[in-house]
Design a protein around this motif. Structure first.
Motif, PDB file in Angstrom:
ATOM      1  N   LYS A 279       0.801  -1.236   0.000  1.00  0.00           N
ATOM      2  CA  LYS A 279       0.000   0.000   0.000  1.00  0.00           C
ATOM      3  C   LYS A 279       0.831   1.281   0.000  1.00  0.00           C
ATOM      4  N   ARG A 280       2.062   1.228   0.545  1.00  0.00           N
ATOM      5  CA  ARG A 280       2.838   2.476   0.658  1.00  0.00           C
ATOM      6  C   ARG A 280       3.520   2.807  -0.660  1.00  0.00           C
ATOM      7  N   ILE A 281       3.828   4.080  -0.827  1.00  0.00           N
ATOM      8  CA  ILE A 281       4.364   4.540  -2.107  1.00  0.00           C
ATOM      9  C   ILE A 281       5.823   4.108  -2.335  1.00  0.00           C
ATOM     10  N   TYR A 282       6.617   4.038  -1.263  1.00  0.00           N
ATOM     11  CA  TYR A 282       8.061   3.782  -1.453  1.00  0.00           C
ATOM     12  C   TYR A 282       8.483   2.385  -0.999  1.00  0.00           C
ATOM     13  N   ASP A 283       9.644   1.975  -1.467  1.00  0.00           N
ATOM     14  CA  ASP A 283      10.238   0.698  -1.074  1.00  0.00           C
ATOM     15  C   ASP A 283      10.338   0.618   0.452  1.00  0.00           C
ATOM     16  N   GLY A 284      10.272  -0.588   0.963  1.00  0.00           N
ATOM     17  CA  GLY A 284      10.398  -0.797   2.401  1.00  0.00           C
ATOM     18  C   GLY A 284       9.164  -0.308   3.147  1.00  0.00           C
ATOM     19  N   ASP A 285       8.036  -0.189   2.452  1.00  0.00           N
ATOM     20  CA  ASP A 285       6.780   0.279   3.059  1.00  0.00           C
ATOM     21  C   ASP A 285       6.935   1.652   3.707  1.00  0.00           C
ATOM     22  N   ALA A 286       7.674   2.530   3.042  1.00  0.00           N
ATOM     23  CA  ALA A 286       7.834   3.899   3.534  1.00  0.00           C
ATOM     24  C   ALA A 286       6.900   4.831   2.766  1.00  0.00           C
ATOM     25  N   GLY A 287       6.659   6.002   3.387  1.00  0.00           N
ATOM     26  CA  GLY A 287       5.865   7.038   2.720  1.00  0.00           C
ATOM     27  C   GLY A 287       4.371   6.809   2.878  1.00  0.00           C
ATOM     28  N   PRO A 288       3.583   7.698   2.284  1.00  0.00           N
ATOM     29  CA  PRO A 288       2.133   7.655   2.473  1.00  0.00           C
ATOM     30  C   PRO A 288       1.466   6.458   1.798  1.00  0.00           C
ATOM     31  N   ASN A 289       0.242   6.173   2.259  1.00  0.00           N
ATOM     32  CA  ASN A 289      -0.579   5.126   1.672  1.00  0.00           C
ATOM     33  C   ASN A 289      -1.049   5.511   0.280  1.00  0.00           C
ATOM     34  N   THR A 290      -1.220   4.510  -0.557  1.00  0.00           N
ATOM     35  CA  THR A 290      -1.713   4.731  -1.921  1.00  0.00           C
ATOM     36  C   THR A 290      -2.878   3.776  -2.140  1.00  0.00           C
TER      37      THR A 290
END
Ligand code: AMP
Ligand code: GLY
Length: 424
Positions: free
Chosen positions: A217-228
């Motif tokens: 669901k997250r925008i960046y690798d490693g489940d970082a950043g906001p949900n998409t």
């Protein structure tokens, strides 16, 4: 039966995958999509009717003598599109408004799970901020705050501290951040574990699970950043063997379908259980009343049986008589998104490199795309997904990433780590 006229409602990657699968059916004569997108347009006749325009869709289905309508997104289901079509004697795949409450009201879904002993996180529901805040002050463990209604995936706030939880409650109940969807807030026990999406075909009685899928669901690798809306998915999840799928069907999906039937709202359509695999066993986080996006792009390429046969069996209550077969392979779907997504992003960027990609094992499912001056351009946050089959998940991922390497638009973003932890 032969030569059916079909209508698929929606215009994302999920709907492209549904249309693609229906196109392979010898029973399908004409396929319409509303509103569709530039990719769907290549395999279906698109009508410019929005997915929430229930009256417009009903008129269109009547005019075109559509034999079966398949609903992609949740919004029209929550608006009662299935009830409206059925009232006109039209056949439609999806749950009624009453059955779709499993997704459209989290308060309904949680109370329902409690009534039917479906394992889920402990919770309480409030429409008064003062009472919610007082309840929160008595808890010592971490919580998740949720808006009751549909909030386009943004109504769930996972909190690390009591301060964050109070702020989230204020956001939902006092600031009205989610409008009518936030008139009621849920305070839920925060669970930990890995997540899996188990989707099932349902005919009101029988439950046939699909291969277990995992979304990112997250925008960046490693489940970082906001949900998409979802940046990629794969199926089957290797850590969810058939025996665990059976356990989730027995503990969650079958009791849900039995419970809805017992409560007078039989569930027909796809029921999607969002599960957390905790140390104490699987727990249901949520229900969705439709195919997942992008899970569908990783699940339908694995379906061996004719999708149209399955959907007809669901609407006719004879799913128990159909053997639904799956390819013994893996599928990975990697989403390419616009620069800036899930925040604001430009549109109209020229997309190159997708011609001639479709082969037996690689498929491009378009989402936010359009035609402009004879070129394929971006028109949404999630632009397309590359889905690839492989004999192993590693092979499927390699094919998907190899293909993505040849696709381009300015600022194109995709996660490099879809399925990585599972493929090792
Ligand atoms: P939902 O829309 O209810 O699935 O929530 C979206 C996401 O929030 C889930 O996929 C989880 O990552 C997270 N989440 C929801 N409920 C819980 C919970 N009770 N404990 C921990 N995480 C949760
Ligand atoms: N992939 C999450 C959803 O479809 O809701």
């Amino acid at each position: 039966m032969s030569g059916l006229r079909l209508l698929v409602v929606g215009g994302g990657g999920r709907e492209h995958a549904i249309v693609w699968a229906l196109r392979r059916s010898p029973l399908a004569k004409e396929i319409y999509a509303a509103p569709g997108n530039a990719g769907i347009e290549q395999v279906a006749a698109c009508a410019p009717i929005e997915a929430e325009d229930v009256d417009g869709l009903l008129r269109f289905a009547c005019q075109q003598a559509v034999d079966l309508t398949v609903i992609g997104p949740e919004a029209p289901l929550a608006l009662g599109i299935v009830d409206a079509f059925q009232a006109e004697g039209l056949r439609v795949f999806g749950p009624t408004q009453a059955a779709a409450r499993l997704e459209s009201s989290k308060a309904f879904a949680k109370a329902f799970m409690q009534r039917h002993n479906i394992p889920t996180a402990r919770y309480a529901a409030f429409d008064s901020y003062d009472r919610a805040a007082a309840y929160l002050d008595k808890l010592s463990s971490p919580v998740v705050i949720k808006a009751d209604g549909l909030a386009a995936g943004k109504g769930v706030i996972v909190c690390d501290t009591p301060q964050q939880a109070h702020a989230a409650l204020r956001h939902v109940l006092l600031d009205g951040a989610f409008g009518a969807a936030g008139q009621t807030a849920l305070i839920e026990e925060r669970l930990s574990g890995s997540e899996v999406s188990l989707l099932a075909f349902c005919d009101g009685r029988t439950v046939v699970p699909m291969p277990p899928a995992r979304d990112h669901k997250r925008i960046y690798d490693g489940d970082a950043g906001p949900n998409t809306g979802g940046m990629g998915a794969y199926a089957p999840a290797p850590d969810v063997p058939p025996q665990l799928v059976g356990e989730i069907v027995r503990a969650v999906l079958q009791p849900a379908v039995d419970g809805m039937a017992a409560e007078g709202a039989p569930y027909v359509g796809v029921l999607y259980a969002g599960m957390m695999l905790t140390a104490d066993g699987p727990r249901a986080l949520e229900f969705n009343c439709r195919f997942g996006d992008p899970e569908t792009q990783a699940i339908l390429p694995l379906l061996e049986t004719d999708l149209l046969d399955v959907l007809l069996a669901c609407t006719e209550g004879r799913l128990d008589q159909l053997e639904v077969r799956w390819k013994p392979r893996s599928c990975a779907a990697v989403v390419a998104s616009s620069p800036g997504y899930p925040g604001s992003y430009p549109k109209g960027l020229v997309i190159t490199g997708i011609e001639g990609v479709d082969r037996d094992d690689v498929f491009i499912f378009q989402a936010g795309t359009a035609h402009s001056a004879g070129q394929l351009v971006t028109a949404g946050g999630r632009v397309l997904a590359v889905s690839a089959l492989g004999d192993t998940l590693t092979e499927a991922l390699r094919r998907a990433y190899d293909t993505l390497g040849g696709i381009h638009f300015e600022g194109m973003h995709y996660r490099r780590d879809i399925g990585r932890s599972a493929a090792l």
